[in-house]
Scaffold this motif. Structure first.
Motif, mmCIF file in Angstrom:
data_model
loop_
_atom_site.group_PDB
_atom_site.id
_atom_site.type_symbol
_atom_site.label_atom_id
_atom_site.label_comp_id
_atom_site.label_asym_id
_atom_site.label_seq_id
_atom_site.Cartn_x
_atom_site.Cartn_y
_atom_site.Cartn_z
ATOM 1 N N SER A 259 -1.748 -6.121 -9.448
ATOM 2 C CA SER A 259 -0.877 -6.281 -10.614
ATOM 3 C C SER A 259 -0.740 -7.728 -11.075
ATOM 4 O O SER A 259 -0.248 -7.978 -12.170
ATOM 5 C CB SER A 259 0.504 -5.688 -10.332
ATOM 6 O OG SER A 259 1.022 -6.187 -9.131
ATOM 7 N N SER B 155 4.243 -10.614 -10.216
ATOM 8 C CA SER B 155 3.907 -9.221 -10.477
ATOM 9 C C SER B 155 4.879 -8.602 -11.485
ATOM 10 O O SER B 155 4.469 -7.899 -12.409
ATOM 11 C CB SER B 155 3.918 -8.471 -9.151
ATOM 12 O OG SER B 155 3.989 -7.108 -9.373
ATOM 13 N N VAL C 110 -8.710 -3.050 -2.730
ATOM 14 C CA VAL C 110 -7.413 -2.740 -3.358
ATOM 15 C C VAL C 110 -7.429 -3.058 -4.853
ATOM 16 O O VAL C 110 -6.382 -3.084 -5.495
ATOM 17 C CB VAL C 110 -6.238 -3.509 -2.694
ATOM 18 C CG1 VAL C 110 -6.075 -3.102 -1.236
ATOM 19 C CG2 VAL C 110 -6.403 -5.018 -2.820
ATOM 20 N N LYS D 284 -7.926 -1.670 -7.673
ATOM 21 C CA LYS D 284 -7.249 -0.832 -8.674
ATOM 22 C C LYS D 284 -5.730 -1.018 -8.649
ATOM 23 O O LYS D 284 -5.056 -0.758 -9.625
ATOM 24 C CB LYS D 284 -7.593 0.643 -8.428
ATOM 25 C CG LYS D 284 -9.019 0.995 -8.828
ATOM 26 C CD LYS D 284 -9.150 2.494 -9.081
ATOM 27 C CE LYS D 284 -10.535 2.865 -9.536
ATOM 28 N NZ LYS D 284 -11.489 2.915 -8.379
ATOM 29 N N GLN D 285 -5.198 -1.447 -7.492
ATOM 30 C CA GLN D 285 -3.735 -1.578 -7.375
ATOM 31 C C GLN D 285 -3.229 -2.970 -7.747
ATOM 32 O O GLN D 285 -2.032 -3.226 -7.690
ATOM 33 C CB GLN D 285 -3.289 -1.281 -5.945
ATOM 34 C CG GLN D 285 -3.468 0.137 -5.492
ATOM 35 C CD GLN D 285 -4.458 0.216 -4.343
ATOM 36 O OE1 GLN D 285 -5.664 0.344 -4.558
ATOM 37 N NE2 GLN D 285 -3.971 0.117 -3.121
ATOM 38 N N HIS E 281 3.309 6.290 1.080
ATOM 39 C CA HIS E 281 2.614 6.228 -0.207
ATOM 40 C C HIS E 281 2.905 7.432 -1.094
ATOM 41 O O HIS E 281 2.484 7.487 -2.230
ATOM 42 C CB HIS E 281 1.102 6.083 0.019
ATOM 43 C CG HIS E 281 0.718 4.693 0.405
ATOM 44 N ND1 HIS E 281 0.914 4.196 1.683
ATOM 45 C CD2 HIS E 281 0.187 3.668 -0.308
ATOM 46 C CE1 HIS E 281 0.504 2.940 1.736
ATOM 47 N NE2 HIS E 281 0.054 2.594 0.536
ATOM 48 N N TYR F 280 -0.435 -6.664 -5.213
ATOM 49 C CA TYR F 280 -0.962 -5.327 -5.472
ATOM 50 C C TYR F 280 0.024 -4.277 -4.983
ATOM 51 O O TYR F 280 0.804 -4.503 -4.048
ATOM 52 C CB TYR F 280 -2.331 -5.145 -4.794
ATOM 53 C CG TYR F 280 -2.307 -5.164 -3.289
ATOM 54 C CD1 TYR F 280 -2.168 -6.355 -2.593
ATOM 55 C CD2 TYR F 280 -2.409 -3.986 -2.542
ATOM 56 C CE1 TYR F 280 -2.131 -6.383 -1.209
ATOM 57 C CE2 TYR F 280 -2.371 -4.001 -1.166
ATOM 58 C CZ TYR F 280 -2.237 -5.208 -0.507
ATOM 59 O OH TYR F 280 -2.187 -5.228 0.870
ATOM 60 N N PHE F 281 -0.023 -3.134 -5.627
ATOM 61 C CA PHE F 281 0.861 -2.028 -5.272
ATOM 62 C C PHE F 281 0.417 -1.418 -3.939
ATOM 63 O O PHE F 281 -0.756 -1.126 -3.749
ATOM 64 C CB PHE F 281 0.811 -0.973 -6.388
ATOM 65 C CG PHE F 281 1.451 0.323 -6.005
ATOM 66 C CD1 PHE F 281 2.833 0.428 -5.970
ATOM 67 C CD2 PHE F 281 0.678 1.420 -5.663
ATOM 68 C CE1 PHE F 281 3.433 1.620 -5.592
ATOM 69 C CE2 PHE F 281 1.275 2.621 -5.289
ATOM 70 C CZ PHE F 281 2.653 2.718 -5.252
ATOM 71 N N ASP F 282 1.355 -1.252 -3.024
ATOM 72 C CA ASP F 282 0.985 -0.701 -1.717
ATOM 73 C C ASP F 282 2.045 0.287 -1.222
ATOM 74 O O ASP F 282 2.565 0.155 -0.104
ATOM 75 C CB ASP F 282 0.783 -1.850 -0.720
ATOM 76 C CG ASP F 282 0.069 -1.382 0.548
ATOM 77 O OD1 ASP F 282 -0.504 -0.283 0.546
ATOM 78 O OD2 ASP F 282 0.117 -2.114 1.548
ATOM 79 N N ILE G 165 5.226 -4.237 -3.543
ATOM 80 C CA ILE G 165 4.217 -5.086 -4.151
ATOM 81 C C ILE G 165 3.783 -6.062 -3.051
ATOM 82 O O ILE G 165 4.513 -6.984 -2.697
ATOM 83 C CB ILE G 165 4.776 -5.846 -5.371
ATOM 84 C CG1 ILE G 165 5.308 -4.866 -6.416
ATOM 85 C CG2 ILE G 165 3.712 -6.759 -5.974
ATOM 86 C CD1 ILE G 165 4.278 -3.896 -6.974
ATOM 87 N N GLU H 205 9.190 0.257 -4.963
ATOM 88 C CA GLU H 205 7.743 0.004 -4.905
ATOM 89 C C GLU H 205 7.468 -1.187 -4.005
ATOM 90 O O GLU H 205 8.182 -2.179 -4.060
ATOM 91 C CB GLU H 205 7.232 -0.360 -6.302
ATOM 92 C CG GLU H 205 6.888 0.810 -7.162
ATOM 93 C CD GLU H 205 6.153 0.385 -8.433
ATOM 94 O OE1 GLU H 205 5.793 -0.795 -8.565
ATOM 95 O OE2 GLU H 205 5.968 1.255 -9.287
#
Lengths: 454, 112
Positions: A149, A44, A144, A146-147, A395, A320-322, A432, A430
């Protein structure tokens, strides 16, 4: 055919001891050097770097290492296989070529193995019916999407064997399994067939022994860490592979470390699921068939291994970003260290409530008391010091920052004898997160590109 | 029978797979394997870990290595990068399991 080949582990993860691969080549005879650089989070980070600059996205410090390592590889005719290529193996290959040209290594062949990066294909995969369901939760990736990476298929040994057959002496790959980079030289040298499951499984198990570096040769060794010699220059494992499908695990004599049945057993059990069903892209290995025999000091024979056909799927690693996490720590000392840390925890929680801050999770542990043991740790009376470890996950970035502001003030507003706040406010990081999924093998094709230095 | 801490009979290594911790328990001598196998049931291990393990405990036998492999589900606070735990990757679960007290025949307990 060679009577045996020696495959040396040079790196267990990105950030491992920097001079280990150099020692592996310099301190004795080896035929191959394998180095593992990749973890889910790494992919990522590399993908983000590549978005900003299309010429990067690989393990950056691998290139300066090659200034020293490449001349040794050439001098001793050692082949290097590494997944340092990250999400941009071709760019990594070109960076290595630049070094090779400058040093005059004419005729050297360098290969890139790629095609594992499916980030740009995700939407077409989803629209053609590949849901990329999360193997743990069963949710569709679209929840998910859109998130996301990074998204990479785990290739096995096959494309690496192809690169070896093209004569490459340096092979940089994207997401190839840690076991595949050790198995590939065995298949290449001994002509093992892709349905000779027992032999393939033997190579996979050799890869599992190599993949964590010194953890197979005396590092992190529970049973006898006090007796491991020269850990400051610990020798990483060397897997000696034989054409009939057995291995001998050893290390260079001049280096420290220890290879024994016990060190190998500990490594075999590391991150193991169902031992009879160890799934890789190349085969399924049965860890309950492994036999070990210490032939001589620092020489352990590994034999009797059974394997089974591979599955129709590649594993896919998606990140993914979470949201965010933030963890703060404060150290309280005797007298009543634990009570003080508990009081501080209570104050912080009341402050968060007073400020109306809500998080997905809030979690407290006391280092020096029960953080590592939890319910298995027996109570201790009046410890000399206790570290309050309090973390939140959420979040909302603004609210996360508000939590971060609430920890350090305890130094002047809370219980006494508190220290260890030199790092300042806790960082907001963040998250990931990792999304494991499966994809049918015919959906993606590994690619191999070999170039010759002129 | 005598109560003995597992540390005297076994060594261990642990790691993570998402929110699941794995811990391999390896007999220090071949003759200890049967004792460990009999004593370390999934139920006893689950009870030893208490609230540390929110999901089920699975056990796999590896007589070839004199070892048992345990999977402790929902044991790492979400696991990976989500967790807020200090031992985010279950690295020291190995030590935690070796605190267990198990029943060992007197003649073996004497030798420990």
């Amino acid at each position: 055919m060679k009577k045996f080949i020696r495959i040396a582990s040079g790196q267990g993860y990105w950030g491992d001891r920097f001079d280990a691969p150099i020692d592996q080549v310099r301190e004795g005879d080896v035929d191959y050097l394998v180095m593992d650089y990749l973890a889910e989070v790494t992919m990522s980070i590399m993908q983000k770097q590549k978005m900003r600059d299309p010429s990067v996205g690989y393990a950056k410090d691998f290139v300066p290492l090659m200034e020293t390592l490449l001349p040794l590889l050439v001098e001793k005719n050692v082949t290097l296989i590494t997944n340092a290529g990250g999400v941009n193996p071709v760019a990594c290959m070109l960076a290595i070529r630049e070094i090779a040209e400058r040093k005059g290594f004419t005729g050297l062949k360098i290969a890139a193995v790629y095609g594992d990066d499916i980030l740009n294909q995700l939407d077409s995969l989803i629209s053609s019916g590949n849901n990329l369901k999360n193997m743990e939760t069963g949710d569709d990736l679209s929840t998910v999407r859109k998130q996301v990476s990074s998204a990479n298929v785990y290739f096995g040994a096959r494309p690496v064997v192809e690169a070896l057959e093209q004569g490459a002496q340096v092979i940089v790959t994207g997401r190839v399994t840690d076991t595949g980079i050790s198995l590939a030289p065995m298949v290449h040298e001994f002509g093992w067939k892709w349905d000779d499951w027992d032999k393939l499984a033997t190579g996979v198990i050799g890869g599992h022994i190599n993949e964590c570096g010194a953890q197979g040769s005396g590092g992190n060794f529970f049973a006898g860490w006090k007796d491991v010699p020269n850990m400051e220059r610990i020798g990483f494992p060397i897997v000696e592979a034989y054409p009939d499908g057995h291995l001998v695990v050893t290390k260079h004599e001049s280096l420290g470390g220890l290879v024994s049945e016990q060190t190998i057993k500990e490594q075999l059990l590391y991150e193991l699921g169902n031992p009879a069903d160890y799934i890789t892209p190349d085969c399924v290995a049965d860890f309950t068939s492994i036999q070990l025999k210490e032939e001589a000091p620092n020489r352990v024979k590994v034999f009797g291994i059974k394997g089974f056909p591979d599955t129709p799927f590649y594993k896919v690693s998606i990140s993914y970003f979470d949201g965010y996490t933030s963890i703060g720590q404060l150290t309280y000392t005797w007298p009543d260290a634990l009570q003080k840390a508990q009081k501080a925890d209570e104050i912080i929680r009341k402050r968060l409530e007073y400020l109306g801050l809500k998080f997905d999770d809030i979690y407290t542990e006391f280092l020096g008391y029960n953080a590592c043991g939890g319910d298995t740790a027996p109570p201790i009376e009046n410890p000399n010091e206790v570290v309050l470890h309090i973390g939140v996950r959420g979040h909302n970035y603004k609210e996360m920052n508000k939590f971060s502001r609430e920890v350090i003030p305890l130094v002047l507003t809370g219980p006494p004898t508190v220290t260890g706040f030199g790092g300042g406010r806790p960082k907001v990081r963040e998250v990931i997160a990792y999304w494991p999924a499966l994809l049918r093998k015919e959906t993606v094709e590994p690619k191999v590109l070999t170039i010759e230095v002129i | 029978m005598k109560k003995v801490q597992l540390l005297k009979l076994a060594h261990a290594r642990s790691g993570d797979k998402g929110d699941t911790a794995n811990v391999g328990v390896i007999a220090l001598k071949p003759e200890f394997y049967e004792i460990i196998k009999e004593q370390l049931t999934e139920e006893k291990v689950k009870s030893h870990f208490g609230k540390n393990v929110k999901g089920k405990v699975e056990r796999f036998e590896m007589p070839n290595l004199g070892a048992l492999n345990f999977l402790l589900h929902n044991a790492l606070g979400g696991g990976g990068t989500l967790t807020l735990k200090h031992d985010a990757q279950g690295k020291v679960v190995s030590a935690n399991i070796l605190r267990m007290e198990i029943d060992v025949p007197d003649e073996i307990a004497k030798t420990l």
